[in-house]
Design a protein around this motif. Structure first.
Motif, mmCIF file in Angstrom:
data_model
loop_
_atom_site.group_PDB
_atom_site.id
_atom_site.type_symbol
_atom_site.label_atom_id
_atom_site.label_comp_id
_atom_site.label_asym_id
_atom_site.label_seq_id
_atom_site.Cartn_x
_atom_site.Cartn_y
_atom_site.Cartn_z
ATOM 1 N N HIS A 37 0.876 -1.180 0.000
ATOM 2 C CA HIS A 37 0.000 0.000 0.000
ATOM 3 C C HIS A 37 0.908 1.223 0.000
ATOM 4 O O HIS A 37 1.016 1.944 0.987
ATOM 5 N N LEU A 39 0.997 4.136 -1.514
ATOM 6 C CA LEU A 39 0.474 5.496 -1.397
ATOM 7 C C LEU A 39 0.179 5.809 0.070
ATOM 8 O O LEU A 39 0.594 6.842 0.603
ATOM 9 N N MET A 266 2.960 4.918 -7.338
ATOM 10 C CA MET A 266 1.966 4.524 -8.350
ATOM 11 C C MET A 266 2.582 3.650 -9.439
ATOM 12 O O MET A 266 3.789 3.734 -9.685
ATOM 13 N N LYS A 267 1.716 2.883 -10.091
ATOM 14 C CA LYS A 267 2.185 2.091 -11.235
ATOM 15 C C LYS A 267 2.503 3.051 -12.386
ATOM 16 O O LYS A 267 2.084 4.204 -12.353
ATOM 17 N N ASP A 269 2.727 3.660 -16.844
ATOM 18 C CA ASP A 269 2.155 3.111 -18.083
ATOM 19 C C ASP A 269 3.225 2.320 -18.851
ATOM 20 O O ASP A 269 4.396 2.309 -18.471
ATOM 21 N N LEU A 297 1.851 12.947 -10.770
ATOM 22 C CA LEU A 297 0.944 12.112 -9.969
ATOM 23 C C LEU A 297 -0.441 12.750 -9.904
ATOM 24 O O LEU A 297 -1.463 12.074 -10.057
ATOM 25 N N ALA A 300 -2.412 12.218 -13.054
ATOM 26 C CA ALA A 300 -2.974 10.859 -13.114
ATOM 27 C C ALA A 300 -4.206 10.758 -12.218
ATOM 28 O O ALA A 300 -5.265 10.279 -12.647
ATOM 29 N N ILE A 301 -4.061 11.247 -10.998
ATOM 30 C CA ILE A 301 -5.154 11.112 -10.019
ATOM 31 C C ILE A 301 -6.402 11.838 -10.513
ATOM 32 O O ILE A 301 -7.509 11.298 -10.499
ATOM 33 N N GLY A 304 -8.429 10.191 -12.911
ATOM 34 C CA GLY A 304 -9.036 8.950 -12.424
ATOM 35 C C GLY A 304 -8.225 7.710 -12.746
ATOM 36 O O GLY A 304 -8.739 6.600 -12.738
ATOM 37 N N LYS A 305 -6.925 7.898 -13.027
ATOM 38 C CA LYS A 305 -6.080 6.740 -13.362
ATOM 39 C C LYS A 305 -5.300 6.283 -12.128
ATOM 40 O O LYS A 305 -5.028 7.086 -11.234
ATOM 41 N N ASP A 306 -4.920 5.011 -12.140
ATOM 42 C CA ASP A 306 -4.091 4.554 -11.028
ATOM 43 C C ASP A 306 -2.663 4.272 -11.491
ATOM 44 O O ASP A 306 -1.944 3.499 -10.910
ATOM 45 N N PHE A 307 -2.277 4.899 -12.600
ATOM 46 C CA PHE A 307 -0.884 4.781 -13.054
ATOM 47 C C PHE A 307 -0.403 6.130 -13.590
ATOM 48 O O PHE A 307 -1.208 6.943 -14.058
#
Ligand SMILES: Nc1ncnc2c1ncn2[C@@H]1O[C@H](COP(=O)(O)OP(=O)(O)OP(=O)(O)O)[C@@H](O)[C@H]1O
Ligand SMILES: [Mg+2]
Length: 333
Positions: A37, A39, A266-267, A269, A297, A300-301, A304-307
């Motif tokens: 976890h 983040l 974060m992951k 792309d 970051l 991305a956030i 709505g992306k998680d990478f």
């Protein structure tokens, strides 16, 4: 979260045992990290470190009262405890070696003493803005285990000139009351060349005063001073330090490590290429890179992306370059 830790942290809180509270909070952070976890772990760590509790509020019995400027009542210093480690700052290998050696000397103080030797105690950090000088002092304070006494020179000097010498005296007196890592941050103002004709006579006197106090200091604390204006320091200043450490802008390899550090939450792309972004961020400081990572970051956030996207980082780099241009960053190397 592990229920055992949850119970322990409640107990530490009710017992008002801040040391224990921090230790458990730290264990919780580590546990979250193990669970990947990232983040959450980073957020917890930030709360524990950057916003670290000002000790005198919580440890009133242990921390002597903070001295203040007589004229305006400003606090002359702050005492904080940090919980950082070597991997919280990405340093050049040689720099880290020197710093580790300083810690080692302190650890082996008794052995050195049998040969009549003393550990290094007065360290000067210099180099461009945002290269990790202040952060390193926090890391050193964490590792050495002495709370950080943070002195921002501006607050000592910007008060009534006549008060300045007495303010310095108060700081040195305070230092005698415990074992600290004392950071005289943004030391430029006092290190300004003593015979600089533009300086007021009073400041010159204060500088001499400070030099003398530094030279005569024989207490148990570790003293650090940081500046990004080395050319403003005259020979007299350099002589008073046991070690002078240059914090340069990071090279490509180190930039890559700093990007990895601040993007690890974060992951990435598929086209993400750390090597490329490290190449494109020539002359960036650690703080510049951190800013780029935060920008990317956020992009991305908010999408709505998680990478993190490679192109967002590239965009953030261009934006940072424009900002740096605007600031006309002083060239050091
Ligand atoms: N070498 C580094 N490794 C990791 N993070 C860094 C590094 N350098 C800077 N940073 C990031 O930038 C922030 C600002 O750095 P810091 O305040 O330590 O710079 P500084 O050298 O003291 O600058 P200044 O000369 O302006 O006071 C740090 O808190 C950290 O988040
Ligand atoms: Mg600083």
């Amino acid at each position: 979260m592990n229920s055992e830790l949850l119970i322990k942290i409640f107990e530490a809180f009710t017992k008002k045992d801040d040391e224990l509270f921090y230790k458990i909070a730290w264990d919780i952070t580590e546990e979250e990290k193990r669970k990947k976890h990232h983040l959450l772990a980073e957020q917890l760590k930030r709360i524990l470190t950057e916003n670290s509790v000002t000790l005198h509020k919580n440890y009133s019995q242990e921390i002597p009262p903070i001295p203040r400027d007589n004229e305006k009542g400003f606090r002359l210093l702050d005492v904080k405890k940090f919980f950082l480690d070597w991997d919280d700052v990405v340093l050049a290998k040689e720099t880290e070696e020197i710093l580790r050696q300083i810690v080692k000397e302190l650890e082996e103080e008794d052995v050195l003493a049998t040969y009549g030797l003393k550990p290094k105690q007065k360290i000067l950090f210099y180099g461009p803005p945002g290269t990790g000088k202040t952060l390193t002092a926090k890391v050193m304070s964490s590792i050495i285990g002495y709370p950080l006494v943070y002195v921002r020179f501006e607050s000592v000097i910007s008060s009534y000139l006549g008060e300045t010498a007495s303010n310095l005296r108060k700081i040195f007196d305070y230092m005698e009351k415990g074992k600290w890592v004392v950071l005289f941050d943004e030391f430029d103002i006092i290190g300004k060349q003593r015979d600089d004709p533009t300086e007021h006579g009073e400041i010159k006197r204060v500088v001499n005063n400070f030099m003398l106090m530094l030279e005569n200091y024989e207490g148990d604390s570790m003293i650090m001073a940081s500046t990004n204006h080395p050319h403003l320091l005259d020979i007299g200043v350099w002589r008073r330090f046991d070690e002078i450490i240059y914090f340069g802008l990071p090279d490509k390899e180190r930039r890559k490590k700093i990007f990895e550090k601040y993007l690890k939450v974060m992951k990435k792309d598929k086209i993400f290429d750390f090597k490329k972004i490290s190449e494109e961020s020539d002359r960036f400081s650690g703080a510049d890179i951190e800013q780029v990572c935060i920008d990317a970051l956020k992009m991305a956030i908010l999408r709505g992306k998680d990478f993190v996207s490679f192109n967002d980082v590239k965009k953030a780099i261009s934006k940072q370059k424009q900002k740096m241009q605007a600031k006309k960053v002083i060239k050091y190397e």
